[in-house]
Design an enzyme around this catalytic site. Structure first.
Site, PDB file in Angstrom:
ATOM      1  N   PHE A 284       0.852  -1.198   0.000  1.00  0.00           N
ATOM      2  CA  PHE A 284       0.000   0.000   0.000  1.00  0.00           C
ATOM      3  C   PHE A 284       0.882   1.240   0.000  1.00  0.00           C
ATOM      4  CE2 PHE A 284      -2.326   3.583   1.702  1.00  0.00           C
ATOM      5  CZ  PHE A 284      -3.511   3.516   0.980  1.00  0.00           C
TER       6      PHE A 284
ATOM      7  N   ASP B 149       9.235   2.712   2.029  1.00  0.00           N
ATOM      8  CA  ASP B 149       8.062   3.510   2.372  1.00  0.00           C
ATOM      9  C   ASP B 149       7.837   3.343   3.877  1.00  0.00           C
ATOM     10  OD1 ASP B 149       5.622   4.647   2.855  1.00  0.00           O
ATOM     11  OD2 ASP B 149       4.608   3.762   1.122  1.00  0.00           O
TER      12      ASP B 149
ATOM     13  N   LYS C   6       2.310  10.880   7.597  1.00  0.00           N
ATOM     14  CA  LYS C   6       1.552  10.545   8.812  1.00  0.00           C
ATOM     15  C   LYS C   6       2.089  11.260  10.064  1.00  0.00           C
ATOM     16  CE  LYS C   6      -0.965   6.743   7.030  1.00  0.00           C
ATOM     17  NZ  LYS C   6      -0.664   5.667   6.109  1.00  0.00           N
TER      18      LYS C   6
END
Ligand SMILES: *Cc1c(COP(=O)(O)O)cnc(C)c1O
Length: 415
Positions: free
Chosen positions: A155, A240, A269
């Protein structure tokens, strides 16, 4: 018509109940999420309150964007102070906050160059642009032939290029034509990585632990093997770390668990502690050196408000030793979760405070357990169909973890 004549038909906010808020969202909003029906109006540390005053422990942390907890006072103070001075200059001019933010990120990551963006997806897009340009300008891959290797079940966000290498059918359905140039291998399979590399391979782009994919931890040594293979073939290794980074797994970055030195990382985030969308691609001089003025950019990326918030958010992670807390409490929490005597539980796995509880397919899906946990005052969310993710803010205390354990145990053994 003058604006004075416009009448809003929204009932007085004070009169609205939970159902009214839900209906208002349902009526006017796109239906692209499936939220639990809790209407939150306040957050502080690990706790949130709904509009009826009911208190919940937040065990999702906005998908790990709230490592520092809700409304951390130090980040709030930095945000207010900066918002009163200047919020946006655009990168057409310089500002007095950005340099320090760069320096801090470089020092923490050990990578010298930073490119600031807003959402996580944009950081990964930026990484892909850097990877491709590096392939053509530095490695010498023929024009338009660059390949990026990714893993199944990945993802990286929701843009067209990022969903183009997703292996989730739903993420792609109806959104073609897709971006080409990606090759998918199984997650955690070093032999498959080596086999997939060709002279045109530019990079291996991978999450150190798959977050949205169900908290999947690769076999021990995989990241180190990937580093060696990439190095050997002049292929960039890009992590990532948008979900796994900034303390979540018990280290500042998850790749530190295997002492790996990547060529680039993406962050997002928790980079703002939940106050603001802030992301970054961080890399080497050689890779970042491919960008010339005008090659890439963002109106809001690197703005002074974001930089001031980012600086404070990073300070909190370091000053409060959030990676250390995640390591210690994660170990405690996971050991206790593994002792819960429930026939629904297939496996409990993770690192630090990024923990997934996978249920047997016969358990009827993770969502009904999340709903029951919410009734008990604990907010968690399923990821994929059968995994409950437990990822509280890293400022959580051991007694609050015990509070959660009592409720998780009750739900898992009675439902
Ligand atoms: C959440 C996430 C993203 C995307 O971030 P957005 O801010 O939602 O665009 C990318 N990669 C990983 C690993 C993530 O968890």
């Amino acid at each position: 018509m003058s604006s004075a004549n416009v009448t809003l038909e929204i009932p007085s906010l004070k009169m609205m109940n939970t159902q009214d808020y839900i209906e208002l969202e349902q009526e006017y909003g796109a239906d692209n999420y499936h939220p639990l029906d809790v209407v939150i109006s306040k957050g502080e540390g690990v706790w949130v309150w709904d509009i009826e005053g009911k208190k919940y422990l937040d065990f999702l942390s906005a998908y790990s964007a709230l490592n520092q907890g809700h409304c951390h006072p130090k980040i709030l103070e930095a945000m207010i102070k900066q918002a009163q001075k200047v919020t946006l200059t655009s990168r057409a001019f310089r500002n007095d906050q950005l340099g320090e933010f760069y320096q801090k990120l470089a020092q923490i990551s050990g990578l010298p160059k930073v490119l600031p963006m807003n959402s996580g997806a944009e950081a990964v897009e930026t990484a892909i642009k850097a990877i491709r340009k590096w392939a053509y300008k530095v490695k010498g891959v023929p024009e338009n032939q660059a390949e990026i290797i990714v893993c199944s079940n990945n993802f990286s966000g929701r843009t067209i290029s990022l969903i183009s290498f997703s292996t989730e059918e739903q993420y792609q359905d109806g959104f073609g034509p897709l971006t080409t140039g990606f090759k998918v291998i199984p997650f955690g399979d070093a032999a498959a990585l080596e086999k997939a590399i060709t002279p045109n391979t530019a990079a291996f782009l991978v999450e150190p632990i798959q977050g949205e994919g169900g908290i999947i931890v690769p076999p021990n040594g995989f990241l180190k093997q990937a580093e060696q293979i990439c190095h050997q073939h002049n292929v960039l290794l890009i992590f990532d770390e948008i979900q796994t980074g900034l303390g979540r797994t018990g280290k500042m970055f998850a790749h530190e668990h295997e002492n790996v030195k990547p060529d680039g990382i993406t962050l997002g985030k928790a980079l703002s502690g939940g106050f603001y969308p802030i992301s970054a691609f961080i890399s080497t001089d050689e890779v970042m050196g491919v960008f010339q003025p005008g090659d890439h950019g963002s109106t809001f990326g690197g703005n002074p408000l974001a930089a001031a918030i980012g600086n404070a958010a990073l300070d909190v992670i370091i000053d409060e030793d959030l990676p250390g807390k995640a390591a210690k409490l994660g170990e405690y929490f996971m050991a206790k979760l593994q002792l819960i005597p429930s026939s629904h539980i297939k496996e409990v796995r993770g690192k630090g405070l990024l923990i997934g509880m996978e249920l047997h397919p016969e358990a009827g899906g993770a969502r009904r357990f999340c709903k029951a946990l919410a009734k008990e005052g604990l907010l968690a969310k399923e990821t994929r169909d059968n995994v409950i993710r437990f990822a509280p803010p890293l400022v959580i205390s051991q007694s609050e973890i015990d509070w959660a354990l009592e409720r998780i145990s009750r739900v898992m053994t009675t439902l």
